[in-house]
Design a protein around this motif. Structure first.
Motif, PDB file in Angstrom:
ATOM      1  N   GLU A 195      46.919  32.929  26.828  1.00 14.46           N
ATOM      2  CA  GLU A 195      47.310  32.172  28.011  1.00 14.46           C
ATOM      3  C   GLU A 195      46.455  32.587  29.213  1.00 14.46           C
ATOM      4  OE1 GLU A 195      50.265  33.440  25.197  1.00 14.46           O
ATOM      5  OE2 GLU A 195      49.540  34.636  26.901  1.00 14.46           O
ATOM      6  N   ASN A 196      46.499  31.773  30.244  1.00 15.70           N
ATOM      7  CA  ASN A 196      45.926  32.152  31.530  1.00 15.70           C
ATOM      8  C   ASN A 196      46.900  33.117  32.194  1.00 15.70           C
ATOM      9  OD1 ASN A 196      43.668  29.919  31.758  1.00 15.70           O
ATOM     10  ND2 ASN A 196      45.541  28.884  31.112  1.00 15.70           N
ATOM     11  N   ILE A 197      46.378  34.133  32.860  1.00 16.19           N
ATOM     12  CA  ILE A 197      47.235  35.147  33.475  1.00 16.19           C
ATOM     13  C   ILE A 197      47.054  35.117  34.990  1.00 16.19           C
ATOM     14  CG2 ILE A 197      47.815  37.592  33.607  1.00 16.19           C
ATOM     15  CD1 ILE A 197      46.567  37.917  30.824  1.00 16.19           C
ATOM     16  N   LEU A 198      48.136  34.820  35.689  1.00 15.11           N
ATOM     17  CA  LEU A 198      48.116  34.798  37.151  1.00 15.11           C
ATOM     18  C   LEU A 198      48.694  36.107  37.675  1.00 15.11           C
ATOM     19  CD1 LEU A 198      49.108  31.934  39.542  1.00 15.11           C
ATOM     20  CD2 LEU A 198      50.162  34.180  39.834  1.00 15.11           C
ATOM     21  N   ILE A 199      47.955  36.762  38.554  1.00 16.65           N
ATOM     22  CA  ILE A 199      48.419  37.987  39.198  1.00 16.65           C
ATOM     23  C   ILE A 199      48.404  37.767  40.707  1.00 16.65           C
ATOM     24  CG2 ILE A 199      47.959  40.431  39.624  1.00 16.65           C
ATOM     25  CD1 ILE A 199      46.764  40.614  36.833  1.00 16.65           C
ATOM     26  N   TYR A 200      49.563  37.907  41.305  1.00 20.33           N
ATOM     27  CA  TYR A 200      49.745  37.712  42.748  1.00 20.33           C
ATOM     28  C   TYR A 200      50.090  39.073  43.345  1.00 20.33           C
ATOM     29  CZ  TYR A 200      51.790  35.516  47.002  1.00 20.33           C
ATOM     30  OH  TYR A 200      52.089  35.132  48.288  1.00 20.33           O
ATOM     31  N   CYS A 201      49.166  39.627  44.108  1.00 21.09           N
ATOM     32  CA  CYS A 201      49.377  40.949  44.697  1.00 21.09           C
ATOM     33  C   CYS A 201      50.290  40.824  45.914  1.00 21.09           C
ATOM     34  CB  CYS A 201      48.042  41.575  45.086  1.00 21.09           C
ATOM     35  SG  CYS A 201      48.185  43.286  45.663  1.00 21.09           S
ATOM     36  N   ASP A 202      51.467  41.389  45.804  1.00 21.88           N
ATOM     37  CA  ASP A 202      52.485  41.311  46.851  1.00 21.88           C
ATOM     38  C   ASP A 202      52.310  42.431  47.874  1.00 21.88           C
ATOM     39  OD1 ASP A 202      54.959  40.506  48.091  1.00 21.88           O
ATOM     40  OD2 ASP A 202      55.933  42.166  47.058  1.00 21.88           O
ATOM     41  N   LYS A 203      51.989  43.613  47.385  1.00 21.32           N
ATOM     42  CA  LYS A 203      51.757  44.777  48.247  1.00 21.32           C
ATOM     43  C   LYS A 203      50.749  45.686  47.566  1.00 21.32           C
ATOM     44  CE  LYS A 203      56.509  44.926  50.061  1.00 21.32           C
ATOM     45  NZ  LYS A 203      57.764  45.729  50.086  1.00 21.32           N
ATOM     46  N   GLY A 204      50.192  46.607  48.336  1.00 21.25           N
ATOM     47  CA  GLY A 204      49.289  47.589  47.758  1.00 21.25           C
ATOM     48  C   GLY A 204      47.961  47.002  47.324  1.00 21.25           C
ATOM     49  N   LYS A 205      47.325  47.687  46.365  1.00 19.45           N
ATOM     50  CA  LYS A 205      45.998  47.287  45.914  1.00 19.45           C
ATOM     51  C   LYS A 205      45.875  47.460  44.403  1.00 19.45           C
ATOM     52  CE  LYS A 205      43.896  48.992  50.215  1.00 19.45           C
ATOM     53  NZ  LYS A 205      42.980  50.020  50.777  1.00 19.45           N
ATOM     54  N   GLY A 206      44.926  46.738  43.844  1.00 20.50           N
ATOM     55  CA  GLY A 206      44.630  46.859  42.423  1.00 20.50           C
ATOM     56  C   GLY A 206      43.286  46.222  42.133  1.00 20.50           C
ATOM     57  N   TRP A 207      42.957  46.119  40.873  1.00 15.70           N
ATOM     58  CA  TRP A 207      41.658  45.570  40.489  1.00 15.70           C
ATOM     59  C   TRP A 207      41.766  44.818  39.171  1.00 15.70           C
ATOM     60  CZ3 TRP A 207      40.238  47.304  35.727  1.00 15.70           C
ATOM     61  CH2 TRP A 207      40.843  48.492  35.290  1.00 15.70           C
ATOM     62  N   ILE A 208      40.825  43.900  38.974  1.00 15.10           N
ATOM     63  CA  ILE A 208      40.706  43.158  37.716  1.00 15.10           C
ATOM     64  C   ILE A 208      39.244  43.181  37.305  1.00 15.10           C
ATOM     65  CG2 ILE A 208      40.936  40.912  36.586  1.00 15.10           C
ATOM     66  CD1 ILE A 208      43.190  40.257  38.518  1.00 15.10           C
ATOM     67  N   ALA A 217      42.234  32.042  30.004  1.00 11.48           N
ATOM     68  CA  ALA A 217      42.639  32.355  28.632  1.00 11.48           C
ATOM     69  C   ALA A 217      41.430  32.749  27.789  1.00 11.48           C
ATOM     70  CB  ALA A 217      43.334  31.143  28.016  1.00 11.48           C
ATOM     71  N   ASN A 218      41.668  33.626  26.828  1.00 11.92           N
ATOM     72  CA  ASN A 218      40.654  34.061  25.857  1.00 11.92           C
ATOM     73  C   ASN A 218      39.453  34.746  26.501  1.00 11.92           C
ATOM     74  OD1 ASN A 218      42.169  32.779  23.685  1.00 11.92           O
ATOM     75  ND2 ASN A 218      41.412  30.836  24.509  1.00 11.92           N
ATOM     76  N   THR A 219      39.682  35.360  27.656  1.00 18.37           N
ATOM     77  CA  THR A 219      38.624  36.087  28.356  1.00 18.37           C
ATOM     78  C   THR A 219      38.921  37.582  28.314  1.00 18.37           C
ATOM     79  OG1 THR A 219      38.296  34.220  29.877  1.00 18.37           O
ATOM     80  CG2 THR A 219      37.414  36.357  30.549  1.00 18.37           C
ATOM     81  N   PRO A 220      38.052  38.384  27.699  1.00 20.99           N
ATOM     82  CA  PRO A 220      38.274  39.836  27.680  1.00 20.99           C
ATOM     83  C   PRO A 220      38.426  40.370  29.100  1.00 20.99           C
ATOM     84  CG  PRO A 220      36.500  39.229  26.188  1.00 20.99           C
ATOM     85  CD  PRO A 220      36.815  37.999  26.988  1.00 20.99           C
ATOM     86  N   HIS A 221      39.376  41.272  29.292  1.00 25.01           N
ATOM     87  CA  HIS A 221      39.626  41.746  30.650  1.00 25.01           C
ATOM     88  C   HIS A 221      40.386  43.066  30.640  1.00 25.01           C
ATOM     89  CE1 HIS A 221      43.311  39.448  29.602  1.00 25.01           C
ATOM     90  NE2 HIS A 221      43.916  40.459  30.222  1.00 25.01           N
ATOM     91  N   ALA A 222      40.410  43.664  31.811  1.00 30.97           N
ATOM     92  CA  ALA A 222      41.251  44.832  32.069  1.00 30.97           C
ATOM     93  C   ALA A 222      41.694  44.744  33.517  1.00 30.97           C
ATOM     94  CB  ALA A 222      40.477  46.122  31.824  1.00 30.97           C
ATOM     95  N   TYR A 223      42.844  45.327  33.818  1.00 33.14           N
ATOM     96  CA  TYR A 223      43.284  45.375  35.209  1.00 33.14           C
ATOM     97  C   TYR A 223      44.196  46.573  35.410  1.00 33.14           C
ATOM     98  CZ  TYR A 223      47.180  42.617  33.165  1.00 33.14           C
ATOM     99  OH  TYR A 223      48.202  42.143  32.378  1.00 33.14           O
ATOM    100  N   GLY A 224      44.326  46.973  36.672  1.00 33.09           N
ATOM    101  CA  GLY A 224      45.152  48.135  36.945  1.00 33.09           C
ATOM    102  C   GLY A 224      45.433  48.314  38.421  1.00 33.09           C
ATOM    103  N   ALA A 225      46.359  49.207  38.700  1.00 31.69           N
ATOM    104  CA  ALA A 225      46.758  49.494  40.076  1.00 31.69           C
ATOM    105  C   ALA A 225      45.830  50.529  40.697  1.00 31.69           C
ATOM    106  CB  ALA A 225      48.196  50.008  40.097  1.00 31.69           C
ATOM    107  N   ASP A 226      45.671  50.437  42.002  1.00 24.72           N
ATOM    108  CA  ASP A 226      44.916  51.432  42.748  1.00 24.72           C
ATOM    109  C   ASP A 226      45.623  52.785  42.637  1.00 24.72           C
ATOM    110  OD1 ASP A 226      42.764  51.801  45.063  1.00 24.72           O
ATOM    111  OD2 ASP A 226      44.590  52.846  45.688  1.00 24.72           O
TER     112      ASP A 226
END
Length: 222
Positions: free
Chosen positions: A57-70, A89-98
Motif C-alpha cells: 500500500e501507499n503509506i502516509l505519514i503526517y508529522c504532528d510533533k517533533g521530527k523524523g526522517w524517511i 506502494a512497492n517502494t523500498p524504504h526506511a523511516y524513523g524518529a529523530d
C-alpha cells in the motif's frame, strides 16, 4: 535501546483483516480508495521501520510533533511538525524518529483503483503552510473520524464513509491553496459580520455575547 517498530505508550492502531480488504477491493465505492492500516504513535522514541521490498500500500505519514526522517533509495527527507510524506506502494524504504526530538505521527496505509488521482503528491514532502490552527484541527478530526468508524466495525456504511473521508483528506493536501482559501474565507466572513454588527449598533451598548450571537458563535470561539 534498540529501534522499535511499534509498542509506544499511548499508541493507537487498526489493521484491517485480509477478508475485509478483499471486500473493500470489490465494493463499488471503497475500491476507489480505501484504508488498510491506520494509527497514531505519540512521541515515538526509537521508532524505526525498514521494508526492503516496500509495502503493498501507499503509506502516509503526517508529522504532528517533533521530527523524523524517511529514506527512499539514497534520498533522505526530514519531517517536522505539520509536514506530510506519502511513500508510494512497492517502494523500498526506511523511516524513523529523530533521536533528540522524536516525532508524533498520524499514519495510514491506503490503496485503490484511483490512487493515480493523487500521484502528484506521492513521494514528495508536503509542507502544510496553514495560517491558523483550525485547518490543522480539521485534518486531525478527519483522521479521527476515519479511525473511529473503522473501530466501530467493518460494515459497508462505515467503510464507505472512511473512503470518502480519505479522498477528502488527500484532496486537502493535493489542493492545498484551495483548501486554505475556503477556510480563510470562512474566518474572514465571520470577522466582517462582527464588524458590520458593531457598526450597526455603534450607538448601543453591546457585549461580546451580543457579537457572538450575531454570528452564531460562542464567545470562546471568537
Amino acid at each position: 535501546m534498540e529501534n522499535i517498530a511499534e509498542g509506544f505508550k499511548g499508541e493507537r492502531a487498526i489493521v484491517t483483516p485480509y477478508n475485509i480488504r478483499e471486500y473493500q477491493s470489490r465494493n463499488d465505492i471503497t475500491k476507489l480508495l480505501y484504508v488498510t492500516h491506520i494509527g497514531y504513535y505519540p512521541e515515538a522514541k526509537h521508532h524505526y521501520r525498514k521494508r526492503e521490498q516496500g509495502a503493498n500500500e501507499n503509506i502516509l505519514i503526517y508529522c504532528d510533533k517533533g521530527k523524523g526522517w524517511i529514506e527512499l533509495d539514497t534520498t533522505r527527507v526530514q519531517l517536522r511538525q505539520n509536514t506530510i510524506y506519502i511513500i508510494p506502494a512497492n517502494t523500498p524504504h526506511a523511516y524513523g524518529a529523530d533521536r533528540h526530538d522524536p516525532w508524533s505521527i498520524l499514519w495510514l496505509h491506503f490503496k485503490g483503483e484511483k490512487v493515480d488521482m493523487f500521484k502528484t503528491i506521492l513521494g514528495k514532502l508536503i509542507y502544510l503552510h496553514d495560517t491558523d490552527s483550525k485547518n490543522y484541527k480539521d485534518r486531525s478530526l478527519l483522521f479521527e473520524e476515519m479511525f473511529q468508524n473503522l473501530e466501530m466495525g467493518y460494515n459497508p456504511e462505515n467503510m464507505e464513509y472512511v473512503s470518502f473521508c480519505l479522498m477528502y483528506f488527500l484532496a486537502s493536501v493535493k489542493y492545498l491553496p484551495q483548501y486554505q482559501e475556503v477556510k480563510d474565507l470562512k474566518i474572514d466572513n465571520v470577522i466582517k459580520k462582527c464588524i458590520f454588527f458593531m457598526k450597526d449598533n455603534i450607538e448601543n451598548k453591546i457585549s461580546l455575547d451580543d457579537i457572538a450571537q450575531s454570528v452564531g458563535f460562542s464567545v470562546s470561539h471568537l
